[in-house]
Every structure is written in C-alpha cells, then in structure tokens.
Design a protein around this motif. Structure first.
Motif, short mmCIF file in Angstrom:
data_model
loop_
_atom_site.label_atom_id
_atom_site.label_comp_id
_atom_site.label_asym_id
_atom_site.label_seq_id
_atom_site.Cartn_x
_atom_site.Cartn_y
_atom_site.Cartn_z
N THR A 186 0.84 -1.20 0.00
CA THR A 186 0.00 0.00 0.00
C THR A 186 0.87 1.25 0.00
O THR A 186 1.86 1.31 0.73
CB THR A 186 -0.86 0.05 1.29
OG1 THR A 186 -1.29 -1.27 1.56
CG2 THR A 186 -2.04 0.98 1.14
N GLY A 187 0.50 2.19 -0.83
CA GLY A 187 1.23 3.47 -0.84
C GLY A 187 2.53 3.44 -1.62
O GLY A 187 3.24 4.44 -1.66
N ALA A 188 2.84 2.31 -2.24
CA ALA A 188 4.11 2.22 -2.99
C ALA A 188 4.06 3.11 -4.23
O ALA A 188 5.10 3.52 -4.75
CB ALA A 188 4.37 0.78 -3.41
N GLY A 189 2.83 3.40 -4.68
CA GLY A 189 2.68 4.26 -5.86
C GLY A 189 2.13 3.50 -7.07
O GLY A 189 2.36 3.90 -8.21
N LYS A 190 1.35 2.45 -6.83
CA LYS A 190 0.81 1.63 -7.93
C LYS A 190 -0.18 2.42 -8.79
O LYS A 190 -0.07 2.44 -10.01
CB LYS A 190 0.10 0.37 -7.38
CG LYS A 190 1.01 -0.58 -6.66
CD LYS A 190 0.28 -1.80 -6.16
CE LYS A 190 -0.77 -1.47 -5.11
NZ LYS A 190 -0.21 -0.90 -3.87
N THR A 191 -1.15 3.06 -8.10
CA THR A 191 -2.18 3.80 -8.85
C THR A 191 -1.54 4.94 -9.64
O THR A 191 -1.83 5.12 -10.83
CB THR A 191 -3.26 4.34 -7.88
OG1 THR A 191 -3.75 3.22 -7.13
CG2 THR A 191 -4.40 5.01 -8.61
N THR A 192 -0.63 5.65 -9.00
CA THR A 192 0.07 6.75 -9.67
C THR A 192 0.85 6.22 -10.87
O THR A 192 0.80 6.79 -11.96
CB THR A 192 1.05 7.43 -8.67
OG1 THR A 192 0.34 7.70 -7.47
CG2 THR A 192 1.63 8.71 -9.23
N MET A 193 1.53 5.11 -10.69
CA MET A 193 2.34 4.54 -11.77
C MET A 193 1.47 4.01 -12.91
O MET A 193 1.85 4.14 -14.08
CB MET A 193 3.25 3.44 -11.21
CG MET A 193 4.30 2.92 -12.15
SD MET A 193 5.26 4.17 -13.06
CE MET A 193 6.39 4.78 -11.81
N THR A 194 0.30 3.46 -12.58
CA THR A 194 -0.62 2.99 -13.63
C THR A 194 -0.94 4.15 -14.57
O THR A 194 -0.91 3.99 -15.79
CB THR A 194 -1.93 2.47 -12.98
OG1 THR A 194 -1.58 1.54 -11.97
CG2 THR A 194 -2.84 1.80 -13.98
N MET A 195 -1.22 5.31 -13.98
CA MET A 195 -1.54 6.50 -14.80
C MET A 195 -0.32 6.95 -15.58
O MET A 195 -0.42 7.29 -16.76
CB MET A 195 -2.04 7.63 -13.88
CG MET A 195 -3.35 7.31 -13.19
SD MET A 195 -3.97 8.71 -12.23
CE MET A 195 -3.23 8.43 -10.65
N VAL A 208 -4.12 -3.46 -14.71
CA VAL A 208 -4.95 -3.78 -13.54
C VAL A 208 -4.27 -3.24 -12.29
O VAL A 208 -3.16 -3.66 -11.93
CB VAL A 208 -5.20 -5.30 -13.42
CG1 VAL A 208 -6.14 -5.60 -12.26
CG2 VAL A 208 -5.78 -5.84 -14.73
N ASP A 209 -4.96 -2.28 -11.67
CA ASP A 209 -4.44 -1.64 -10.46
C ASP A 209 -5.16 -2.26 -9.27
O ASP A 209 -6.29 -1.89 -8.96
CB ASP A 209 -4.70 -0.13 -10.57
CG ASP A 209 -4.34 0.62 -9.30
OD1 ASP A 209 -3.43 0.16 -8.59
OD2 ASP A 209 -4.98 1.66 -9.03
N VAL A 210 -4.51 -3.23 -8.63
CA VAL A 210 -5.20 -3.92 -7.52
C VAL A 210 -5.04 -3.12 -6.23
O VAL A 210 -4.18 -2.25 -6.12
CB VAL A 210 -4.69 -5.36 -7.31
CG1 VAL A 210 -4.97 -6.22 -8.51
CG2 VAL A 210 -3.22 -5.38 -6.93
N ALA A 211 -5.88 -3.47 -5.26
CA ALA A 211 -5.82 -2.78 -3.97
C ALA A 211 -4.49 -3.12 -3.31
O ALA A 211 -3.98 -4.22 -3.43
CB ALA A 211 -6.95 -3.25 -3.08
N GLY A 212 -3.96 -2.14 -2.62
CA GLY A 212 -2.72 -2.39 -1.88
C GLY A 212 -3.01 -3.31 -0.72
O GLY A 212 -4.05 -3.20 -0.07
N ASN A 213 -2.12 -4.22 -0.49
CA ASN A 213 -2.26 -5.14 0.64
C ASN A 213 -0.94 -5.17 1.36
O ASN A 213 0.10 -5.19 0.72
CB ASN A 213 -2.52 -6.55 0.10
CG ASN A 213 -3.98 -6.91 0.17
OD1 ASN A 213 -4.64 -6.65 1.15
ND2 ASN A 213 -4.47 -7.49 -0.91
N SER A 214 -1.01 -5.20 2.66
CA SER A 214 0.26 -5.35 3.36
C SER A 214 0.73 -6.78 3.15
O SER A 214 -0.02 -7.73 3.41
CB SER A 214 0.10 -5.08 4.85
OG SER A 214 1.23 -5.63 5.50
N PRO A 215 1.96 -6.96 2.70
CA PRO A 215 2.43 -8.33 2.50
C PRO A 215 2.54 -9.09 3.81
O PRO A 215 2.69 -10.30 3.82
CB PRO A 215 3.81 -8.14 1.86
CG PRO A 215 4.22 -6.75 2.15
CD PRO A 215 2.96 -5.95 2.32
N PHE A 216 2.45 -8.36 4.93
CA PHE A 216 2.56 -9.06 6.22
C PHE A 216 1.19 -9.35 6.84
O PHE A 216 1.10 -9.88 7.94
CB PHE A 216 3.43 -8.23 7.18
CG PHE A 216 4.75 -7.88 6.57
CD1 PHE A 216 5.65 -8.89 6.22
CD2 PHE A 216 5.11 -6.57 6.29
CE1 PHE A 216 6.87 -8.60 5.62
CE2 PHE A 216 6.32 -6.27 5.70
CZ PHE A 216 7.20 -7.29 5.36
#
Ligand SMILES: Nc1nc2c(ncn2[C@@H]2O[C@H](COP(=O)(O)OP(=O)(O)O)[C@@H](O)[C@H]2O)c(=O)[nH]1
Ligand SMILES: [Mg+2]
Length: 391
Positions: free
Chosen positions: A208-217, A280-288
């Motif tokens: 979460t917050g790594a910047g996936k949605t921003t990077m998708t755009m 596909v921009d999936v929801a952020g999930n904590s890997p832990f």
C-alpha cells in the motif's frame, strides 16, 4: 593380593623403602603427594601390590622420578593394608576429576574458538586498507545507500583489476565500479509485448502506498510506453478509484473501469479483448497481513495477467524493501518499478536490491506529477544519481 603403602621425601625414596621390604619385583599401583604439617611440606606416597603367597612378585620397572626438588622438614611412614579392589575403586573415584579437567579444557577451547570468530567478524567490519582514492569512493558509496558488504566487495574487486592499481584516479575507479554494476541492471521493456497477440493484461502489485495507482496512470500517459496504445485501466480497489484516477481518465481519455467485487472483476476481464493494454491496479495489501499470499493468488487467478509488475518505493528502509519484495516474488513478477526516487538520497539501495531480487526494471517514479515524474529504465539515470556525474 594385598596393597601396601610407603612414603618418602621423594618418589625414589618411597619406592626404595617398598623394595627393601618386598624385593625389586613389586608392582607399583599408584603414587601421590601428601601434604603434611602446617608449613605445607610434602611427602610422596606409593601404593604397591604384594602377593604374599610368593616371595617374589612380577618384574618391576622403575617409574620416572619427579618432585625431587622439594625438601620436606619431616617425614612419616604410613603403612596400611587394604584390599586391592578398594584401591582400584579409589583410583576410579578420581576419574571424574580428570573428566572435569577435560571438560574445562574443552570449554576453554570453545571459548578460544568463539574469540577467534569474533575477531574475524570485527576485522571484516573494520576499514579495509585501501589507497585514499579507493577509500573516498567506498565511503561515498556507503553514504549513497550501498550496503557496506556490497560496496567493500566492489571496491576490493576494482582495486585488484584496475590497471593503474593504487594510483588510479577517482574517475578511473568510478568507471571500473560502474562496469561491475552494469550487469546487475537489467531492463524490462514494457513497450515490447512478450506475446504474439496484441492484447496484454498487466497487473501491478506491491505494498500500500508504494505508488501503484500513480504509476498505472504514468504508464498509460507516457508517449514511449502506452500513450500510443489502446489502453484501459481496471481499478480493483474495494474503495473505488481515487479522485486522481477519475480526473486522469477525464483528462487523458483513458477509460477507467471500476470493479470493487471479485465476481464483477472476473466477468469484466473477459470483455476487454479490444484493448491492446489492460492495466490492472489492484488494492494495496500489506504483505505481512494474514492470508496475503492467498488473496493475491486469487486476484491472479481472476485477472490472469500476462505480466505482473512489482511496484516498490525507494524511500523505504532497505531491510523493509527486501522483506516485502521477497514475499511478492512468490507471485513470480516479470519486472519491477521503483518509485519515490525523489524521496531518497540513498539511491545505492537500488543495486543492493537488484543483486538480491534479480528482476529487470520497467520504470522509475520520481514524483507525484503523472505526465512528468517518470523515467525510463536507463542505467545513466541511476549512475548520475549515485556518482553525481554524467555517464
Ligand atoms: N514523492 C513521490 N510521491 C509519490 C510517487 N509515487 C506516488 N507517490 C505518492 O504516494 C502516495 C501513494 O501513491 P498511490 O499511487 O496511491 O499508491 P498505491 O497505494 O500503491 O496505489 C500518493 O500520495 C502519491 O501521490 C513518487 O514517485 N514520488
Ligand atoms: Mg492504489
């Protein structure tokens, strides 16, 4: 068989007394020092075996004599009769003492071994003796976020193989280090499809917050990535697409399809053939989080991506980066995108990460602005940041 004891100031004297009485064929069973008197003077006591039925016993070999130097002031003679078995058990009773000594020696050895290994660890951590220019580059690399281990290994190797050796200039050393780093940098060209058909599904995963949605755009908008292609963004966030994503869609004309529920997601995935690129921009999930992997695998089953790209932020601590990226590796990503280069001064982390993950790099993110803050994966981008000079 009987056991008899004789004492003397020395071992020889005690044995001499025994021999005078029983002849030279006596069997020496044991000898020990006795402390007598308050002044700590000593006597030697021997125990011998005597076969009373025979006048002469087995041949006797003189034992080596020691403790001949001390001079006790008094002497005494003790003679006791005892059963042979009693003496044996007495000797046996002394065995634990020997064992104790052995144990102590082993413990000392173990301690010594530990001290040596500690010394080795300490030496490895100490500054390696290098000419000043190499030291300067080494310190700079550590300051720039390279792990000490990696920086030292690189500099040592460079020192060994640079033709001008200790006289190498800073420039030469940096060039040699770059040559060592180059093979660690692998490029993932998003522009080239790995498939024959012109329909690709690319899924971005990461914390979460790594910047996936921003990077998708950013990927959808970049002229040398997907701006020239028929692209659609699927937002699989249970909270719906962000305001930024909606605004981007309006501005760029890239459709954004919102799918909150998994059943919706699977049905829509089958109706996207007309697009060349489905991001596909999936929801952020904590890997832990518990069930993290199971959840991500479910997504993968529904989305059936052709490529999975891991997104990680460079402003994370290197150990956290490793820990979360390692878990995402289980999804077998084809490449990695690193974001937030504008939020770190320790760019050298990148190479330590690459060495461990061995993933090709698809893009760099360096800010919040969609149309501007993205860089293509070129080594000069990293080298300039690490060595602050044009490649
Ligand atoms: N400084 C900086 N901020 C970024 C970068 N990429 C994303 N962000 C910001 O980080 C936050 C989380 O980004 P988002 O794309 O929503 O992350 P996601 O949870 O992985 O989808 C947002 O405020 C973004 O504007 C970047 O490269 N640099
Ligand atoms: Mg997001």
């Amino acid at each position: 068989m009987k056991v008899k004891y004789y004492t003397g100031r020395t071992l020889a004297e005690a044995i001499g007394r025994a021999k005078r009485e029983h002849g030279s064929d006596i069997i020496l069973l044991d000898s020990k020092e006795l402390k007598t008197g308050n002044n700590g003077s000593k006597l030697v006591q021997v125990s011998i075996s005597v076969d009373e039925k025979k006048s002469r016993v087995k041949p006797w070999t003189p034992p080596s004599v020691n403790n001949a130097l001390y001079k006790p002031k008094q002497e005494s003679e003790v003679e006791t009769r005892e059963d042979f078995n009693a003496v044996i058990s007495k000797i046996l009773a002394r065995k634990p003492k020997t064992l104790d000594q052995e144990k102590q020696i082993l413990e000392e050895l173990a301690e010594l071994k530990e001290q040596i290994s500690q010394l080795q660890i300490k030496n490895a951590g100490e500054e390696i003796k290098l000419p000043p220019n190499y030291q300067t580059v080494l310190q700079e690399m550590i300051k720039k976020g390279f792990s000490r281990k990696m920086a030292e290994a690189l500099i040592k190797k460079t020192y060994q193989f640079t033709p001008s050796g200790p006289n190498a200039s800073l420039r030469e050393i940096i060039r040699a280090v770059k040559n060592e780093l180059r093979p660690k940098f692998k490029i993932y060209d998003l522009n080239k499809s790995k498939k024959k058909s012109d329909h690709r599904v690319i899924m971005l995963v990461g914390p979460t917050g790594a910047g996936k949605t921003t990077m998708t755009m950013k990927l959808a908008a970049h002229p040398r990535i997907f701006a020239q292609k028929e692209t659609v963004i699927i937002s699989a966030d249970p909270y719906g697409p962000s305001e930024a994503l909606k605004a981007f869609s309006k501005m760029s004309g890239v459709p954004v399809i919102e799918k909150k529920r998994e059943d919706e997601l699977s049905s829509i995935m089958q109706k996207l053939d007309r697009y060349e690129v489905v991001l596909v921009d999936v929801a952020g999930n904590s890997p832990f989080a518990p069930n993290f992997l199971k959840k991500m695998e479910e997504y993968v089953k529904i989305v059936k991506p052709d490529e999975i790209i891991l997104v990680a932020a460079m402003n994370m601590d290197i150990d956290d980066l490793f820990a979360s990226a390692a878990l995402y590796l289980l999804l077998k990503p084809s490449g990695i995108i690193l974001t937030k280069f504008d939020e770190t001064t320790r760019v050298g982390k990148f190479f330590s990460l690459m060495e461990e993950l061995e993933l090709p790099v698809a893009a760099f993110g360096e800010g919040k602005r969609i149309f501007i803050d993205i860089a293509l994966p070129e080594e000069s981008y990293i080298f300039e940041k690490v060595f602050e000079e044009k490649a």
